[in-house]
Design a protein around this motif. Sequence first.
Motif, PDB file in Angstrom:
ATOM      1  N   PHE A   9       0.761  -1.317   0.480  1.00  0.00           N
ATOM      2  CA  PHE A   9      -0.159  -0.434  -0.109  1.00  0.00           C
ATOM      3  C   PHE A   9       1.307   1.093  -0.145  1.00  0.00           C
ATOM      4  N   THR A  10       1.899   1.010   0.644  1.00  0.00           N
ATOM      5  CA  THR A  10       2.872   2.353   1.327  1.00  0.00           C
ATOM      6  C   THR A  10       3.071   2.490  -0.420  1.00  0.00           C
ATOM      7  N   VAL A  11       3.733   1.886  -0.545  1.00  0.00           N
ATOM      8  CA  VAL A  11       4.564   2.373  -2.198  1.00  0.00           C
ATOM      9  C   VAL A  11       3.381   2.817  -3.015  1.00  0.00           C
ATOM     10  N   VAL A  12       2.617   1.741  -3.117  1.00  0.00           N
ATOM     11  CA  VAL A  12       1.441   2.093  -4.317  1.00  0.00           C
ATOM     12  C   VAL A  12       1.469   4.346  -4.139  1.00  0.00           C
ATOM     13  N   GLN A  13       1.001   3.507  -2.835  1.00  0.00           N
ATOM     14  CA  GLN A  13       0.454   5.827  -2.891  1.00  0.00           C
ATOM     15  C   GLN A  13       1.670   6.433  -3.129  1.00  0.00           C
ATOM     16  N   LEU A  42      -3.924   6.324  -7.508  1.00  0.00           N
ATOM     17  CA  LEU A  42      -4.629   7.104  -6.966  1.00  0.00           C
ATOM     18  C   LEU A  42      -5.889   7.131  -6.403  1.00  0.00           C
ATOM     19  N   GLN A  43      -7.016   6.058  -7.066  1.00  0.00           N
ATOM     20  CA  GLN A  43      -8.379   6.124  -7.043  1.00  0.00           C
ATOM     21  C   GLN A  43      -8.759   4.733  -6.273  1.00  0.00           C
ATOM     22  N   PRO A  44      -9.552   4.578  -6.028  1.00  0.00           N
ATOM     23  CA  PRO A  44     -10.120   6.231  -5.991  1.00  0.00           C
ATOM     24  C   PRO A  44     -11.035   7.065  -4.590  1.00  0.00           C
ATOM     25  N   ILE A  78      -8.448   8.276   2.470  1.00  0.00           N
ATOM     26  CA  ILE A  78      -9.734   7.311   1.844  1.00  0.00           C
ATOM     27  C   ILE A  78      -8.603   5.527   1.322  1.00  0.00           C
ATOM     28  N   ASN A  79      -7.768   5.712   0.867  1.00  0.00           N
ATOM     29  CA  ASN A  79      -7.233   4.725  -0.578  1.00  0.00           C
ATOM     30  C   ASN A  79      -7.034   3.406   1.252  1.00  0.00           C
ATOM     31  N   ALA A  80      -6.409   3.955   2.568  1.00  0.00           N
ATOM     32  CA  ALA A  80      -5.737   3.359   3.020  1.00  0.00           C
ATOM     33  C   ALA A  80      -7.461   2.539   3.693  1.00  0.00           C
ATOM     34  N   TRP A  83      -8.154  -0.173   1.440  1.00  0.00           N
ATOM     35  CA  TRP A  83      -7.400  -1.348   1.011  1.00  0.00           C
ATOM     36  C   TRP A  83      -7.420  -2.299   2.576  1.00  0.00           C
ATOM     37  N   TRP A  84      -7.781  -1.381   3.767  1.00  0.00           N
ATOM     38  CA  TRP A  84      -8.052  -1.976   5.258  1.00  0.00           C
ATOM     39  C   TRP A  84      -8.910  -2.837   5.000  1.00  0.00           C
ATOM     40  N   SER A  85     -10.651  -2.217   4.582  1.00  0.00           N
ATOM     41  CA  SER A  85     -11.881  -3.026   4.356  1.00  0.00           C
ATOM     42  C   SER A  85     -11.642  -4.342   3.170  1.00  0.00           C
ATOM     43  N   VAL A  86     -11.166  -3.806   2.361  1.00  0.00           N
ATOM     44  CA  VAL A  86     -10.321  -5.399   1.128  1.00  0.00           C
ATOM     45  C   VAL A  86     -10.265  -6.396   1.828  1.00  0.00           C
ATOM     46  N   ALA A  87      -8.595  -6.108   2.612  1.00  0.00           N
ATOM     47  CA  ALA A  87      -7.857  -7.403   3.205  1.00  0.00           C
ATOM     48  C   ALA A  87      -8.610  -7.624   4.103  1.00  0.00           C
TER      49      ALA A  87
END
Length: 103
Positions: A9-13, A42-44, A78-80, A83-87
């Motif tokens: 996540f950190t690398v992508v952001q 950086l979406q959504p 928001i992305n964090a 990602w947390w929800s999807v994980a």
Amino acid sequence: MSRRTWTIFTVVQVVGLVSIWAGPHWKTDPGLALFGFGIVLLQPGGLAAVMLVEKLLWMSRVTIPQMHWIELGLTVAINAGLWWSVARVWRAIRTRRSAPVPS
């Protein structure tokens, strides 16, 4: 999320944020592609942050550069959350699929 997932996540952001910043500074086609790549990464959260900042802060005393920094922070937050929800959903699905079937 696991440590590995947070690292990804950190690398992508970070790559997305650097691409958004560096893209407009290159006046060639790779700059435009880099900017577009950053927008996609950086979406959504990026879209949601833009709408929130525009609706809540547009006619306030906050300057445009300040809005930009608020937008970037909100995008990552928001992305964090997403990602947390999807994980969590992914972990629940994997746990359910790997559970022994009662006989």
